[in-house]
Design a protein around this motif. Structure first.
Motif, mmCIF file in Angstrom:
data_model
loop_
_atom_site.group_PDB
_atom_site.id
_atom_site.type_symbol
_atom_site.label_atom_id
_atom_site.label_comp_id
_atom_site.label_asym_id
_atom_site.label_seq_id
_atom_site.Cartn_x
_atom_site.Cartn_y
_atom_site.Cartn_z
ATOM 1 N N MET A 182 0.980 -1.308 0.032
ATOM 2 C CA MET A 182 -0.178 -0.024 -0.014
ATOM 3 C C MET A 182 0.855 1.213 0.213
ATOM 4 O O MET A 182 0.322 2.263 -0.526
ATOM 5 N N ASP A 183 1.913 1.074 0.711
ATOM 6 C CA ASP A 183 2.743 2.506 0.786
ATOM 7 C C ASP A 183 3.345 2.763 -0.739
ATOM 8 O O ASP A 183 3.252 3.923 -1.080
ATOM 9 N N ASP A 184 3.624 1.779 -1.484
ATOM 10 C CA ASP A 184 4.131 1.842 -2.902
ATOM 11 C C ASP A 184 3.205 2.550 -3.720
ATOM 12 O O ASP A 184 3.329 3.432 -4.289
ATOM 13 N N PHE A 185 1.950 2.210 -3.576
ATOM 14 C CA PHE A 185 0.867 2.662 -4.256
ATOM 15 C C PHE A 185 0.604 4.141 -3.943
ATOM 16 O O PHE A 185 0.340 5.166 -4.686
ATOM 17 N N SER B 45 3.203 6.368 -5.411
ATOM 18 C CA SER B 45 3.052 6.859 -6.862
ATOM 19 C C SER B 45 1.806 7.438 -7.362
ATOM 20 O O SER B 45 1.630 8.482 -8.130
ATOM 21 N N ILE B 46 0.693 7.144 -6.372
ATOM 22 C CA ILE B 46 -0.565 8.022 -6.717
ATOM 23 C C ILE B 46 -0.419 9.399 -6.275
ATOM 24 O O ILE B 46 -1.055 10.312 -6.963
ATOM 25 N N ASP B 47 0.330 9.572 -5.200
ATOM 26 C CA ASP B 47 0.506 10.921 -4.795
ATOM 27 C C ASP B 47 1.385 11.745 -5.806
ATOM 28 O O ASP B 47 1.291 12.979 -6.097
ATOM 29 N N LYS B 48 2.192 11.320 -6.614
ATOM 30 C CA LYS B 48 2.967 11.804 -7.638
ATOM 31 C C LYS B 48 2.247 12.361 -9.033
ATOM 32 O O LYS B 48 2.800 13.259 -9.670
ATOM 33 N N ASP C 176 -11.445 23.003 -1.935
ATOM 34 C CA ASP C 176 -10.013 22.808 -1.716
ATOM 35 C C ASP C 176 -9.574 21.454 -1.686
ATOM 36 O O ASP C 176 -10.281 20.659 -0.762
ATOM 37 N N THR C 177 -8.601 21.135 -2.487
ATOM 38 C CA THR C 177 -8.142 19.534 -2.459
ATOM 39 C C THR C 177 -7.440 19.185 -1.376
ATOM 40 O O THR C 177 -7.251 17.961 -0.846
ATOM 41 N N ASN C 178 -6.682 20.249 -0.603
ATOM 42 C CA ASN C 178 -5.681 19.831 0.320
ATOM 43 C C ASN C 178 -4.717 18.863 -0.145
ATOM 44 O O ASN C 178 -4.149 18.005 0.706
ATOM 45 N N TRP C 179 -4.394 18.911 -1.408
ATOM 46 C CA TRP C 179 -3.576 18.018 -2.068
ATOM 47 C C TRP C 179 -2.677 18.550 -2.967
ATOM 48 O O TRP C 179 -3.154 18.922 -4.070
ATOM 49 N N GLU C 180 -1.324 18.678 -2.907
ATOM 50 C CA GLU C 180 -0.466 19.231 -3.804
ATOM 51 C C GLU C 180 -0.588 18.871 -5.080
ATOM 52 O O GLU C 180 -0.253 19.578 -6.171
ATOM 53 N N SER C 181 -0.889 17.576 -5.476
ATOM 54 C CA SER C 181 -0.685 17.133 -7.012
ATOM 55 C C SER C 181 -2.377 17.187 -7.562
ATOM 56 O O SER C 181 -2.461 16.437 -8.578
ATOM 57 N N ALA C 182 -3.389 17.531 -6.612
ATOM 58 C CA ALA C 182 -4.518 17.678 -7.127
ATOM 59 C C ALA C 182 -5.026 19.108 -7.489
ATOM 60 O O ALA C 182 -4.833 19.822 -6.418
ATOM 61 N N LYS C 183 -6.137 19.473 -8.403
ATOM 62 C CA LYS C 183 -6.297 20.929 -8.467
ATOM 63 C C LYS C 183 -8.040 20.491 -8.849
ATOM 64 O O LYS C 183 -8.363 19.557 -9.439
ATOM 65 N N LEU C 184 -8.737 21.446 -8.555
ATOM 66 C CA LEU C 184 -10.258 21.426 -8.714
ATOM 67 C C LEU C 184 -10.234 21.914 -10.377
ATOM 68 O O LEU C 184 -9.487 22.762 -10.869
ATOM 69 N N ALA C 185 -11.250 21.527 -11.158
ATOM 70 C CA ALA C 185 -11.337 21.673 -12.466
ATOM 71 C C ALA C 185 -12.185 22.993 -12.496
ATOM 72 O O ALA C 185 -13.087 23.461 -11.789
ATOM 73 N N ASP C 186 -11.723 23.813 -13.291
ATOM 74 C CA ASP C 186 -12.179 25.109 -13.652
ATOM 75 C C ASP C 186 -13.196 25.181 -14.901
ATOM 76 O O ASP C 186 -13.676 26.085 -15.329
ATOM 77 N N LYS C 187 -13.325 24.173 -15.490
ATOM 78 C CA LYS C 187 -14.101 23.810 -16.644
ATOM 79 C C LYS C 187 -14.918 22.631 -16.671
ATOM 80 O O LYS C 187 -14.809 21.923 -15.780
ATOM 81 N N SER C 188 -15.774 22.328 -17.718
ATOM 82 C CA SER C 188 -16.437 21.220 -17.659
ATOM 83 C C SER C 188 -15.741 20.092 -18.049
ATOM 84 O O SER C 188 -14.779 20.200 -18.611
ATOM 85 N N LEU C 189 -16.381 18.900 -17.682
ATOM 86 C CA LEU C 189 -15.619 17.523 -17.975
ATOM 87 C C LEU C 189 -15.201 17.475 -19.490
ATOM 88 O O LEU C 189 -14.081 17.177 -19.720
#
Length: 115
Positions: free
Chosen positions: A1-4, A7-10, A22-35
């Motif tokens: 699980m640690d390896d996963f 890797s998912i954090d990157k 707010d995502t509170n996650w450095e590698s994640a941002k909120l979408a500002d446009k439609s999907l």
């Protein structure tokens, strides 16, 4: 699980939400446009894969004809409950099997492309 987790954090992520501010996650941002707009833009910008891990996003992408490949994993467990993945698909989608992979855990991965 640690390896996963490492890797998912990157991996860069885009979050589509009507409630999260707010995502509170450095590698994640909120979408500002439609999907739809976001995926079209990502497809034009990069040759990298775009992965969707949410049932609702997958259905929206399928209904917008924006899926190039499926990776369907079959785990050797019969759960007997849960929601169906493809309940809200508007039209039938024919698929072609392009490859398979069997993992040591017994998980089978089937790769399909829409035809």
């Amino acid at each position: 699980m640690d390896d996963f987790a490492i890797s998912i954090d990157k991996i860069q992520k885009i979050i589509f939400s009507n409630t999260i501010k707010d995502t509170n996650w450095e590698s994640a941002k909120l979408a500002d446009k439609s999907l739809y707009e976001t995926v079209l833009e990502l497809k034009q910008q990069s040759e990298k894969d775009i992965l969707a891990g949410s049932r609702s996003l997958i259905i929206q992408l399928l209904n917008s004809n924006l899926v190039d490949e499926f990776q369907i994993c079959i785990h050797p467990i019969i759960e007997g409950k849960g929601i169906r993945l493809f309940d809200d698909i508007k039209n039938s989608i024919k698929l072609r099997l392009i490859r398979t992979k069997l993992l040591g855990s017994g998980v089978a991965v089937f790769y399909y492309e829409p035809i």
